[in-house]
Design a protein around this motif. Structure first.
Motif, PDB file in Angstrom:
ATOM      1  N   UNK A 158       0.827  -1.208   0.000  1.00  0.00           N
ATOM      2  CA  UNK A 158       0.000   0.000   0.000  1.00  0.00           C
ATOM      3  C   UNK A 158       0.861   1.258   0.000  1.00  0.00           C
ATOM      4  N   UNK A 159       0.222   2.365  -0.333  1.00  0.00           N
ATOM      5  CA  UNK A 159       0.933   3.641  -0.356  1.00  0.00           C
ATOM      6  C   UNK A 159       0.973   4.278  -1.730  1.00  0.00           C
ATOM      7  N   UNK A 160       0.723   3.479  -2.791  1.00  0.00           N
ATOM      8  CA  UNK A 160       0.607   4.012  -4.149  1.00  0.00           C
ATOM      9  C   UNK A 160      -0.606   3.364  -4.801  1.00  0.00           C
ATOM     10  N   UNK A 161      -0.948   3.846  -5.989  1.00  0.00           N
ATOM     11  CA  UNK A 161      -2.049   3.255  -6.760  1.00  0.00           C
ATOM     12  C   UNK A 161      -1.512   2.523  -7.987  1.00  0.00           C
ATOM     13  N   UNK A 162      -0.339   1.924  -7.839  1.00  0.00           N
ATOM     14  CA  UNK A 162       0.222   1.103  -8.901  1.00  0.00           C
ATOM     15  C   UNK A 162      -0.525  -0.222  -8.985  1.00  0.00           C
ATOM     16  N   UNK A 163      -0.442  -0.871 -10.124  1.00  0.00           N
ATOM     17  CA  UNK A 163      -1.136  -2.143 -10.319  1.00  0.00           C
ATOM     18  C   UNK A 163      -0.716  -3.152  -9.256  1.00  0.00           C
ATOM     19  N   UNK A 164      -1.701  -3.830  -8.678  1.00  0.00           N
ATOM     20  CA  UNK A 164      -1.426  -4.865  -7.688  1.00  0.00           C
ATOM     21  C   UNK A 164      -1.404  -4.372  -6.255  1.00  0.00           C
ATOM     22  N   UNK A 165      -1.369  -3.053  -6.049  1.00  0.00           N
ATOM     23  CA  UNK A 165      -1.393  -2.510  -4.692  1.00  0.00           C
ATOM     24  C   UNK A 165      -2.841  -2.496  -4.184  1.00  0.00           C
TER      25      UNK A 165
END
Length: 598
Positions: free
Chosen positions: A526-533
């Motif tokens: 968690x902490x970003x909205x990158x794929x897989x988060x």
């Protein structure tokens, strides 16, 4: 011919449905379009839309590309041009304790004038039943008021009459009205704990002011003596508080324990929600020992009965986890952040070194992460001596696990280097935003310019998480904290920080998202909205990146998502807001004022 057409339509429809079923693994559960999505990856990517599947980010990109992931089952939300950010994560927030007391507390957080604060006090006293108290337990500063001052004992007594009342300012001082002094049987002969006092007027009579000088035990003791809520009321209060956090876009919080808050007894409100799968927030917690002089034995018992990183019966992955020990590993090694009193020195406490060393060694031997409350550079230097000793004695085992210093307002560059060499990190909080004026008064404006030296921490590559230290030392609202990091100004708009200690908006947001995830060893999920988060994010009321700095204080979320589930919604999305019962008991200030005041 009609039959042929109907057959063809039926065949095409059936084929389309089958095709959608076959490709269901690619379709999204939730899509948000027409947004300004701040992915917060290393490239600081901004996109138009985000797709969610199974609680995680499936993809971000253009509206056109993301809508290709839509199926008949996909929930579609139009952000109408609003900004989407990763869910905020407070690295040091007393969530379980905050929820435990939330329904009993009148919040002055955000109140703009002392006149309004006193009016709220008067109104709440009129509705508070016999046997209960009016309580304002932190989260405010006199400098947020137009009057720029504390209430007087006379004003408090006039507003509250014969209803016992307790008002706390940070861990520096508190006020008891006359009815409160009487209820607690405090008079001129009552002895205050060491390092504190009951203020007396020129006539030798008690004023009702309690002073921590700097030991806050006198303040803790009064809070602990107030009538408790029932378990049902505490569970309800926990729901109300977590909904309030969701309202500001908070999706995660790291609980640092706290004085007067025993584990596991006082964690029941949160545990009930967690076991029922009703947590609207991801919560990691550190255990804070309550028995001064017996901290080692407390931790020993906890380590025998509990595993760090354990999710237990909890339904939400990374939803309610034990992280380690902190923030007072040993009370004798604590330095109190009371800028209205002289700086406490560890050298005045002969057992501090041996007390904290054996507790740190216990954590290292058992593989438990730990965090240490340390406000002043001198304290940090002394404690680092002990940490280095333990690391040497364990052949470097200490640096294999996560540990950090909390607060670090006056940490020096040499100690930052030492922390980095030991693989440690720092959690900074917005305490200066609420007490900065008093810091300047005692230590000078030059020292305040780098209290704490956030930019220097980041430039050295240290892991840094951001937060508030709410609900007592500061408000839990993250936006004044972000404003403080960006502008260096207090809630009273007093300039503290030097220009070269200010953060950009992207840097401040990073510390409140990916930076804080490091504190609980979750930066990979968690902490970003990158794929897989994890799909933890919020749609903001205004554009954080472009609005005038002053308006950052006023931001809130119009839609908050945790693990792909909508946990809060307002304004144009209000119909999606999950239902929540009213606060109990019926006289709870939450039913009349809510929490943070606009």
């Amino acid at each position: 011919m009609k039959r042929l057409i109907l057959f063809l339509v039926f065949t095409i429809t059936l084929f389309s449905c089958k095709n959608e079923e076959n490709n269901d693994f690619e379709s999204a559960d939730l899509i948000v379009t027409n947004a300004k999505v701040a992915v917060m990856d290393n490239d600081r990517t901004i996109t138009e839309a985000i797709a969610v599947k199974n609680g995680k980010v499936l993809a971000t990109g253009s509206n056109e590309d993301i809508l290709k992931l839509k199926s008949q089952k996909t929930k579609l939300i139009d952000a109408k041009g609003r900004t989407v950010i990763p869910g905020l994560n407070d690295s040091h927030l007393h969530l379980t304790r905050g929820g435990r007391f939330y329904n009993a507390e009148l919040r002055w957080d955000g109140v703009k004038s002392l006149k309004q604060a006193l009016q709220m006090l008067k109104e709440q006293a009129q509705r508070t039943p016999k046997g209960q108290w009016v309580r304002v337990i932190g989260g405010w500063s006199p400098f947020q008021f137009e009057e720029k001052r504390f209430p007087t004992p006379e004003e408090i007594n006039e507003a509250t009459g014969d209803i016992p009342t307790y008002i706390l300012f940070l861990y520096s001082r508190a006020w008891l009205n006359k009815a409160g002094l009487k209820e607690l049987k405090i008079d001129e002969k009552t002895k205050a704990p060491e390092g504190s006092s009951f203020e007396k007027g020129p006539d030798g009579k008690l004023t009702g002011v309690l002073l921590a000088e700097p030991n806050p035990t006198i303040l803790y003791a009064r809070i602990g003596s107030l009538p408790p809520l029932t378990e049902e009321e505490m569970v309800n209060g926990t729901k109300q508080f977590y909904r309030e956090l969701n309202r500001f876009g908070i999706t995660s919080g790291i609980d640092a324990g706290g004085g007067g808050h025993e584990f596991p007894k006082d964690y029941s409100g949160t545990k009930v929600l967690a076991n029922k799968g009703k947590m609207p927030i991801r919560l990691s917690y550190y255990l804070f020992p309550q028995n001064k002089g017996a901290e080692y034995e407390e931790f020993q018992e906890w380590m025998q009965k509990n595993d760090v990183g354990h999710n237990g019966e909890i339904h939400l992955d990374h939803g309610y986890e034990l992280e380690g020990g902190g923030e007072f590993l040993a009370w004798s090694a604590g330095d109190f952040e009371n800028f209205l009193a002289p700086q406490p020195m560890l050298e005045d406490r002969p057992t501090w070194r041996s007390d904290i060393k054996k507790v740190i060694r216990l954590h290292v031997d058992n593989g438990w992460p730990f965090r240490i409350h340390a406000t002043y550079g001198e304290t940090i230097a002394n404690i680092l001596d002990v940490i280095e000793e333990v690391n040497t004695e364990t052949n470097g085992k200490l640096v294999e696990n996560r540990w950090l210093i909390d607060h670090a307002e006056t940490v020096k560059e040499k100690e930052l280097q030492r922390i980095k060499a030991l693989n440690g990190g720092i959690a900074i909080q917005a305490r200066m935003a609420y007490a900065g004026e008093y810091f300047v008064e005692r230590y000078g404006d030059e020292k305040a310019k780098y209290a704490p030296p956030i930019k220097q921490m980041m430039d050295k590559g240290l892991p840094v998480g951001a937060g508030t230290d709410g609900t007592r030392v500061a408000s839990y609202n993250p936006w004044p904290a972000l404003y403080w990091m960006i502008t260096g100004k207090t809630v009273g708009d007093f300039q503290l920080s030097a220009n070269d200690n200010l953060l950009t908006r992207e840097e401040a947001l990073y510390l409140y998202t990916k930076g804080s995830a490091w504190v609980s060893k979750e930066e990979d999920v968690k902490g970003t909205l990158e794929n897989g988060m994890y799909a933890d994010f919020s749609i903001l009321s205004n554009d954080y990146f472009t609005i005038p700095e002053k308006k950052i204080n006023d931001l809130y979320s119009v839609l908050t998502v945790v693990g792909g589930t909508i946990v809060y919604a307002a304004e144009e999305h209000a119909s999606l807001n999950p239902q929540i019962e009213k606060a109990i008991p019926s006289w709870s200030p939450v039913n009349f004022y809510g929490g943070y005041q606009k």
